[in-house]
Design an enzyme around this catalytic site. Structure first.
Site, PDB file in Angstrom:
ATOM      1  CB  CYS A 111      12.681 -10.727   4.340  1.00 19.00           C
ATOM      2  SG  CYS A 111      13.325  -9.115   3.980  1.00 19.00           S
TER       3      CYS A 111
ATOM      4  CB  SER B  76      14.090  -2.946  -9.388  1.00 18.96           C
ATOM      5  OG  SER B  76      14.046  -4.258  -9.899  1.00 18.96           O
TER       6      SER B  76
ATOM      7  CB  CYS C 255      12.829  -4.279   9.781  1.00 14.26           C
ATOM      8  SG  CYS C 255      12.076  -5.922   9.545  1.00 14.26           S
TER       9      CYS C 255
ATOM     10  CB  CYS D 293      11.203  -1.745   5.716  1.00  7.84           C
ATOM     11  SG  CYS D 293      11.268  -2.846   4.286  1.00  7.84           S
TER      12      CYS D 293
ATOM     13  CB  CYS E 279       7.942  -9.561   4.708  1.00  7.02           C
ATOM     14  SG  CYS E 279       7.470  -7.987   5.454  1.00  7.02           S
TER      15      CYS E 279
ATOM     16  CG  ASN F 115       2.393   1.132   3.650  1.00 16.93           C
ATOM     17  OD1 ASN F 115       3.473   1.695   3.774  1.00 16.93           O
ATOM     18  ND2 ASN F 115       2.299  -0.070   3.141  1.00 16.93           N
ATOM     19  N   GLY F 116       0.839  -1.289   5.580  1.00 12.82           N
ATOM     20  CA  GLY F 116       1.530  -2.142   6.540  1.00 12.82           C
ATOM     21  C   GLY F 116       0.676  -3.309   6.962  1.00 12.82           C
TER      22      GLY F 116
ATOM     23  N   GLY G 131       1.186   0.005  -4.991  1.00 15.65           N
ATOM     24  CA  GLY G 131      -0.076  -0.731  -5.023  1.00 15.65           C
ATOM     25  C   GLY G 131      -0.848  -0.406  -6.272  1.00 15.65           C
TER      26      GLY G 131
ATOM     27  CB  CYS H 292      -0.937   0.081   1.195  1.00 17.50           C
ATOM     28  SG  CYS H 292      -2.099  -1.286   1.224  1.00 17.50           S
TER      29      CYS H 292
ATOM     30  CG  ASP I   6      17.028  -8.822 -10.440  1.00 18.06           C
ATOM     31  OD1 ASP I   6      16.528  -7.707 -10.176  1.00 18.06           O
ATOM     32  OD2 ASP I   6      16.349  -9.783 -10.858  1.00 18.06           O
ATOM     33  CG  ASP I   7      15.493  -5.968  -7.043  1.00 12.99           C
ATOM     34  OD1 ASP I   7      14.763  -6.769  -6.443  1.00 12.99           O
ATOM     35  OD2 ASP I   7      15.219  -5.525  -8.178  1.00 12.99           O
TER      36      ASP I   7
ATOM     37  CE1 TYR J  62      11.367  -4.306  -7.428  1.00  9.09           C
ATOM     38  CE2 TYR J  62       9.957  -4.988  -5.619  1.00  9.09           C
ATOM     39  CZ  TYR J  62      10.158  -4.780  -6.968  1.00  9.09           C
ATOM     40  OH  TYR J  62       9.149  -5.032  -7.852  1.00  9.09           O
TER      41      TYR J  62
END
Ligand code: SF4
Length: 483
Positions: A456, A298, A453, A251, A397, A112-113, A37, A11, A360-361, A257
């Protein structure tokens, strides 16, 4: 939707206070945040007397390009929301902002979240008689505000946010205030901007990213701080910090990304961060090569950083087709694999006979990486080496990013050598977690108190996973609706 094998934001939010044509400004802001989003979007305005709302499935341009729709959203105050959702959940009643009427008046909310205790709270609220209309976390806020015993809206909101656990940024609109809230660790972003006010004084905006300020002609004021509630009204901006302060954990994947490269997050340019990550990756995992090729879009800044640091030529060896609609082809298994070639094609002249480093990311399931490596080989590359500007994504995540369950993450099941073999690359390397922190200006990862954070990558989840780690997909609504 074409499966691009990436993690996705769930979001983007925007808010405007004392701004002429607030709906148009909010639509522009949401347009700049479209990458956060694409499945649905909505705007709620307030004209000084009443609230007005328009929500729809699809892109901002598809929903707010119509003069009649915009005319139905009068007022100088607004909030808006872009939603990313996994398939099956995207029905209109799950599109934000949510609106509810209370004894103190109306309240619109967009967030968002992800609340990691949303299911637990929801079950308790349902037992108390709350009637949920959607499957969204945001509705938990609305019910907690409704049942709070405090009398004014701000005290009720504080009461509500103290009960939720999670990573979130929230914008809310009452008839008297625009409100922004950031979770106590500041995992998800939210920024404050200033613009020319409708009454000649100051107008204010809230947004997920700074890239939304540029398009509406607003200037950056500051990040909303972790755990901060900003209350904007005609007197200006008031700040409340209802939580015990904790070291922030923004994050880190926003830098890798999610965020748009022209955004500045927590004082760091996303574009510069990506170039620094690429340069660090070149230092950590050098390779004899003729050309550095980004996987667009990206991977571009990281590949530039990699090329600059390694002194090897940077070339656009893969060209992205920007006209592939997200709903171009239904995602059946038979044609899903075509997605990569619809979106990317090899630029043979830059690849043939060369030792290629692809940058790549991230690697999620590995399906796209495998097809891109194969495509570059078929275009005549002598060698194909893959360098990834993020550590291996080994954990899901639960903080607002749509991730496959852990068993589907390639890095959760395989060593780097095994992944290289599966993908078909001559070599594969990821930036180290310490290297990532160094590229972002830190001395390395302090395991006792990491600056970001990074769950992941590390499995070190900074926020309680009260709901038992259930991915939201596993909690379908009881009501089947058509889109
Ligand atoms: S787990 Fe990964 S994607 Fe999710 S908030 Fe943490 S760093 Fe970001």
């Amino acid at each position: 939707m074409i499966d691009d094998d990436k993690l996705h934001e769930e979001c983007g939010v925007f808010g405007a206070w004392n701004v002429a044509d607030s709906a148009a400004i909010t639509a522009l802001g949401l347009h700049a945040l479209q990458h956060r989003g694409q499945e649905a979007t909505g705007i709620v305005t307030h004209d000084g007397v009443r609230f007005h709302s328009h929500k729809g499935l699809g892109l901002v341009g598809d929903n707010f390009g119509d003069a009649k729709v915009m005319a139905s959203l009068p007022g100088t105050r607004a909030i808006g929301h872009n939603r990313y959702a996994t398939s099956g959940e995207t029905v209109l009643r799950n599109v934000q902002p949510l609106f509810a009427e209370f004894e103190f008046g109306g309240l619109a909310v967009g967030h968002n979240g992800n609340l990691t205790n949303a299911n637990t709270l929801r079950r308790a609220l349902v037992r108390r008689g709350c009637l949920f209309q959607s499957t969204m976390d945001s509705e938990v806020f609305v019910h907690l505000i409704a049942i709070s015993l405090y009398s004014n809206v701000i005290d009720r909101l504080i009461d509500a946010v103290k009960q939720v656990i999670g990573a979130y940024s929230l914008v809310a609109l009452t008839q008297e205030q625009l409100i922004g809230v950031r979770d106590p660790l500041g995992v998800r972003p939210l920024i404050l901007g200033r613009t020319h006010g409708a009454d000649g004084k100051t107008g204010w905006v809230l947004a997920s990213e700074t890239c939304a300020l540029e398009i509406v002609g607003a200037e950056f004021v500051r990040d909303v701080e972790p755990g901060e509630i900003v209350i904007i009204d005609d007197r200006g901006v008031q700040s409340i910090k209802p939580f015990t302060p904790q070291p922030p954990r923004f994050c880190v994947f926003e830098y890798i990304y999610f965020a748009r490269p022209d955004s500045v997050m927590e004082g760091t340019s996303v574009y510069t961060a990506r170039k620094m990550i690429g340069a660090q990756l070149a230092k950590e995992a050098p390779v004899e090569a003729d050309v550095i090729v980004p996987v667009p879009d990206s991977g571009v800044p990281a590949a530039m950083g990699f090329a600059e640091a390694s002194g090897v030529a940077f070339e656009l060896g893969i060209i992205r087709n920007h006209y592939v609609g997200r709903t171009f082809i239904e995602p059946t298994d038979q044609i899903r694999h075509l997605g990569v070639r619809l979106k990317h094609s090899a630029n043979r002249a830059m690849i043939e006979g060369k030792r290629v480093v692809l940058v790549d990311d991230s690697i999620v399931r590995g399906t796209t990486s495998q097809k891109i490596v194969e495509m570059v080989r078929q275009a005549g590359a002598a060698e194909v080496h893959l360098r990834i500007a993020g550590p291996p994504t080994s954990y899901s995540c639960f903080y607002g990013i749509d991730t496959p369950e852990r068993s589907k993450l390639l890095a959760a099941r395989n060593s780097v050598e095994e992944m290289a073999k599966l993908i078909g690359a001559d070599s594969l390397a990821f930036i180290s977690i310490d290297g990532l922190y160094r590229a972002l200006g830190k001395p390395g990862r302090d395991a006792a108190s990491p600056a970001f954070c990074d769950a992941c990558f590390t499995g070190d989840y900074p926020i309680d996973l009260t709901d038992n780690n259930e991915p939201r997909d596993n909690q379908p609504s009881l009501l089947a609706e058509t889109k």
